[in-house]
Write a protein that holds these residues in place. Structure first.
Motif, PDB file in Angstrom:
ATOM      1  N   GLY A  46     -15.822  21.520  29.902  1.00 31.45           N
ATOM      2  CA  GLY A  46     -14.948  20.305  29.872  1.00 31.45           C
ATOM      3  C   GLY A  46     -14.286  19.621  28.692  1.00 31.45           C
ATOM      4  N   HIS A  47     -15.102  19.743  27.698  1.00 33.75           N
ATOM      5  CA  HIS A  47     -14.511  18.833  26.419  1.00 33.75           C
ATOM      6  C   HIS A  47     -13.330  20.026  25.927  1.00 33.75           C
ATOM      7  N   GLN A  48     -13.176  21.106  26.052  1.00 38.98           N
ATOM      8  CA  GLN A  48     -12.219  21.721  25.771  1.00 38.98           C
ATOM      9  C   GLN A  48     -10.949  21.771  26.685  1.00 38.98           C
ATOM     10  N   GLY A  49     -11.201  21.340  28.060  1.00 33.73           N
ATOM     11  CA  GLY A  49     -10.317  21.150  28.729  1.00 33.73           C
ATOM     12  C   GLY A  49      -9.682  19.921  28.528  1.00 33.73           C
ATOM     13  N   VAL A  50     -10.350  18.759  28.137  1.00 31.71           N
ATOM     14  CA  VAL A  50      -9.398  17.581  27.447  1.00 31.71           C
ATOM     15  C   VAL A  50      -8.648  17.803  26.392  1.00 31.71           C
ATOM     16  N   THR A  59     -11.122   4.686  45.244  1.00 29.53           N
ATOM     17  CA  THR A  59     -10.336   3.615  45.802  1.00 29.53           C
ATOM     18  C   THR A  59      -9.141   3.208  44.899  1.00 29.53           C
ATOM     19  N   LYS A  60      -9.783   3.026  43.530  1.00 26.68           N
ATOM     20  CA  LYS A  60      -9.098   2.414  42.219  1.00 26.68           C
ATOM     21  C   LYS A  60      -7.976   3.359  42.024  1.00 26.68           C
ATOM     22  N   TYR A  61      -8.313   4.819  41.906  1.00 26.88           N
ATOM     23  CA  TYR A  61      -7.775   6.058  41.523  1.00 26.88           C
ATOM     24  C   TYR A  61      -6.839   6.562  42.731  1.00 26.88           C
ATOM     25  N   TYR A  62      -6.748   6.016  43.978  1.00 26.25           N
ATOM     26  CA  TYR A  62      -6.144   6.609  45.011  1.00 26.25           C
ATOM     27  C   TYR A  62      -4.849   7.028  44.723  1.00 26.25           C
ATOM     28  N   ASP A  63      -4.322   8.270  45.017  1.00 24.23           N
ATOM     29  CA  ASP A  63      -3.031   8.668  44.563  1.00 24.23           C
ATOM     30  C   ASP A  63      -2.634   9.003  43.210  1.00 24.23           C
ATOM     31  N   THR A  64      -3.557   9.477  42.561  1.00 17.33           N
ATOM     32  CA  THR A  64      -3.227   9.309  41.134  1.00 17.33           C
ATOM     33  C   THR A  64      -3.108  10.738  40.539  1.00 17.33           C
ATOM     34  N   PHE A  65      -3.813  11.626  40.810  1.00 16.68           N
ATOM     35  CA  PHE A  65      -3.981  12.972  40.240  1.00 16.68           C
ATOM     36  C   PHE A  65      -3.019  14.009  40.520  1.00 16.68           C
ATOM     37  N   ASP A  66      -2.266  14.773  39.698  1.00 16.91           N
ATOM     38  CA  ASP A  66      -1.799  15.974  40.202  1.00 16.91           C
ATOM     39  C   ASP A  66      -2.897  17.112  40.287  1.00 16.91           C
ATOM     40  N   LEU A  67      -3.871  17.091  39.337  1.00 20.28           N
ATOM     41  CA  LEU A  67      -4.619  18.297  38.894  1.00 20.28           C
ATOM     42  C   LEU A  67      -5.969  17.607  38.638  1.00 20.28           C
ATOM     43  N   ILE A  68      -7.101  17.956  39.016  1.00 23.95           N
ATOM     44  CA  ILE A  68      -8.442  17.991  38.952  1.00 23.95           C
ATOM     45  C   ILE A  68      -9.050  19.252  38.702  1.00 23.95           C
ATOM     46  N   LYS A  76      -0.735  14.058  35.656  1.00 22.65           N
ATOM     47  CA  LYS A  76      -2.009  13.175  35.372  1.00 22.65           C
ATOM     48  C   LYS A  76      -3.046  14.123  35.829  1.00 22.65           C
ATOM     49  N   VAL A  77      -3.922  14.550  35.007  1.00 17.50           N
ATOM     50  CA  VAL A  77      -4.804  15.697  34.978  1.00 17.50           C
ATOM     51  C   VAL A  77      -6.017  15.003  34.893  1.00 17.50           C
ATOM     52  N   GLY A  78      -7.104  15.269  35.633  1.00 18.00           N
ATOM     53  CA  GLY A  78      -8.574  15.031  35.464  1.00 18.00           C
ATOM     54  C   GLY A  78      -9.320  15.999  35.223  1.00 18.00           C
ATOM     55  N   ILE A  79     -10.268  15.765  34.316  1.00 15.59           N
ATOM     56  CA  ILE A  79     -11.323  17.154  33.737  1.00 15.59           C
ATOM     57  C   ILE A  79     -12.718  16.207  34.128  1.00 15.59           C
ATOM     58  N   VAL A  80     -13.345  16.682  35.139  1.00 16.29           N
ATOM     59  CA  VAL A  80     -14.556  16.427  35.559  1.00 16.29           C
ATOM     60  C   VAL A  80     -15.821  17.210  34.648  1.00 16.29           C
ATOM     61  N   GLY A  81     -16.675  16.440  34.038  1.00 16.04           N
ATOM     62  CA  GLY A  81     -17.768  17.071  33.363  1.00 16.04           C
ATOM     63  C   GLY A  81     -17.155  17.426  31.937  1.00 16.04           C
ATOM     64  N   ILE A  82     -17.819  16.404  30.979  1.00 10.20           N
ATOM     65  CA  ILE A  82     -17.152  16.832  29.633  1.00 10.20           C
ATOM     66  C   ILE A  82     -18.469  17.298  28.880  1.00 10.20           C
ATOM     67  N   GLY A  83     -18.471  18.715  29.052  1.00 10.83           N
ATOM     68  CA  GLY A  83     -19.541  19.258  28.240  1.00 10.83           C
ATOM     69  C   GLY A  83     -18.880  20.642  27.557  1.00 10.83           C
ATOM     70  N   VAL A 115      -4.385  12.678  30.358  1.00  5.67           N
ATOM     71  CA  VAL A 115      -5.492  12.961  30.693  1.00  5.67           C
ATOM     72  C   VAL A 115      -6.795  12.161  31.016  1.00  5.67           C
ATOM     73  N   TYR A 116      -7.359  12.207  32.060  1.00 12.29           N
ATOM     74  CA  TYR A 116      -8.404  11.398  32.520  1.00 12.29           C
ATOM     75  C   TYR A 116      -9.684  12.388  32.272  1.00 12.29           C
ATOM     76  N   ALA A 117     -10.638  11.627  31.548  1.00 16.38           N
ATOM     77  CA  ALA A 117     -11.807  12.331  31.409  1.00 16.38           C
ATOM     78  C   ALA A 117     -12.885  11.673  32.175  1.00 16.38           C
ATOM     79  N   ILE A 118     -13.587  12.414  33.260  1.00 18.84           N
ATOM     80  CA  ILE A 118     -14.451  12.092  34.303  1.00 18.84           C
ATOM     81  C   ILE A 118     -15.902  12.406  34.103  1.00 18.84           C
ATOM     82  N   SER A 119     -16.824  11.410  34.078  1.00 19.39           N
ATOM     83  CA  SER A 119     -18.050  11.782  33.953  1.00 19.39           C
ATOM     84  C   SER A 119     -19.051  10.794  34.664  1.00 19.39           C
TER      85      SER A 119
END
Length: 362
Positions: free
Chosen positions: A192-196, A238-247, A182-189, A206-210
């Protein structure tokens, strides 16, 4: 000085007037035995260009010719080159043009971390020459940092891969992005859009985080499976506690990233990797007690080996990042700088039409 040692480019001459660069003639670097000369066909516009041109990264010597996502054709090959490239080949150059190639870092595919590395523009070579980038008719680069472009990737789409794409791909590759992660990408610019796109192509969830939901529809079109708007979901940590392997943090600024919240969303052993290089005045602040079992790091450029892997992935899966083209020239670079400064880009510019601008000089 012979004409072949004089190049032409669009250069920032005054940081106080950085959005109005001028066309100049400048001395090319010495052509060495391991160099390749490239006639530039197009060049991506990176956020780094804006930081450098505006003086946010300090006073780089002027005239400053930026651009480090270069695609062009080989026109000259040094006598001792042995990487197989020949005149006429379509090739790319990213944000690095030189390193010692002898230290442990270079020999383990970490050239960008070499203490003697030279950036594609604004960097100082051992002989004192200040490098000039791809907003120019030609560039001269050590062969190690020149890569072939697969035939099925159009040049204008290939260019932004060479810095922006590689910069986000490297931490994805090095930190196990793939099926079951489970991978989060912070900043969809621009980056970041390439990361997604890449994280999805690599098989991750993939979780897009903006900050807001403004880019939600785009994120899903790019391949995200989930979208988080942090300003609209104050309890998201809190909602996504213990979710991501990588951000991977791709935001232009780290000021809006709450590093006291983000670590709580990570699994034990999870990694938060920033590729952001904000203004020099910014300082990262966080409470260390929240980092139990979680690591935070910064990633520089990727390696040439990683760049070739990225180009192979893009070619095989026929991936397309989102770009807009602008003709190179004083007017075009002004437009790119001004719109980038305003955030008016979805999501990457590529400067094109080099023959129209520079043909009279060649």
């Amino acid at each position: 000085m012979s004409e072949e040692n004089l190049f032409h480019g669009i250069a920032v001459q005054d940081y106080n007037d950085w959005k109005n660069p001028k066309k100049i003639q400048f001395k090319a670097k010495t052509f060495n035995d391991h160099d390749i000369q490239i006639k530039v066909e197009c060049c991506g516009v990176c956020g780094s260009d804006i930081h450098a041109a505006s003086g946010h990264w300090g006073n780089i010597p002027t005239p400053l010719v930026v651009g480090h996502e270069i695609v062009g054709r080989v026109v000259k090959v040094g006598d001792r080159c042995d990487n197989g490239l020949k005149v006429g080949d379509r090739v790319g150059v990213g944000a690095q043009v030189f390193s010692c190639l002898e230290c442990n870092r270079c020999k383990t595919d970490n050239e960008s971390y070499c203490p003697k590395w030279v950036a594609t523009y604004g960097g100082e070579y051992p002989d004192g020459y200040i490098s000039k980038g791809g907003y120019a008719d030609f560039v001269r680069v050590h062969e190690h940092f020149v890569v072939p472009i697969p035939e099925n990737i159009p040049s204008e789409y290939a260019a932004p891969l060479l810095c922006g794409g590689l910069t986000v791909f490297s931490p994805l590759l090095r930190n196990g992005c793939g099926p079951g992660k489970k991978v989060g990408i912070v900043g969809i610019g621009g980056i970041g859009h390439q990361g997604v796109i890449f994280a999805n192509a690599m098989g991750a969830e993939v979780y897009a985080i903006s900050r807001t939901s403004k880019k939600k529809d785009d994120a899903f079109k790019l391949g995200a499976h989930h979208f988080i708007a942090t300003k609209e979901e104050p309890d998201w940590g809190t909602k996504y506690y213990d979710t991501f392997d990588l951000i991977v943090v791709c935001a232009n600024s780290l000021t809006d990233i709450d590093f006291d919240v983000v670590p709580h969303t990570m699994k034990i052993g999870g990694r938060i990797v920033s590729i952001s290089i904000p203004e020099m005045s910014q300082v990262l602040k966080l409470k260390p007690f929240g980092l139990k079992g979680v690591s935070i790091s910064n990633s520089h450029l990727g390696s040439i080996k990683e760049l070739k892997t990225l180009l192979k992935l893009v070619s095989e899966k026929n991936l397309r990042i989102w770009i807009e083209t602008i003709p190179i020239g004083e007017k075009g670079v002004h437009e790119a700088f001004d719109r980038m400064d305003k955030g008016d880009v979805r999501y990457r510019f590529t400067m094109v039409d080099y023959d129209k601008e520079f043909s009279q000089n060649q």
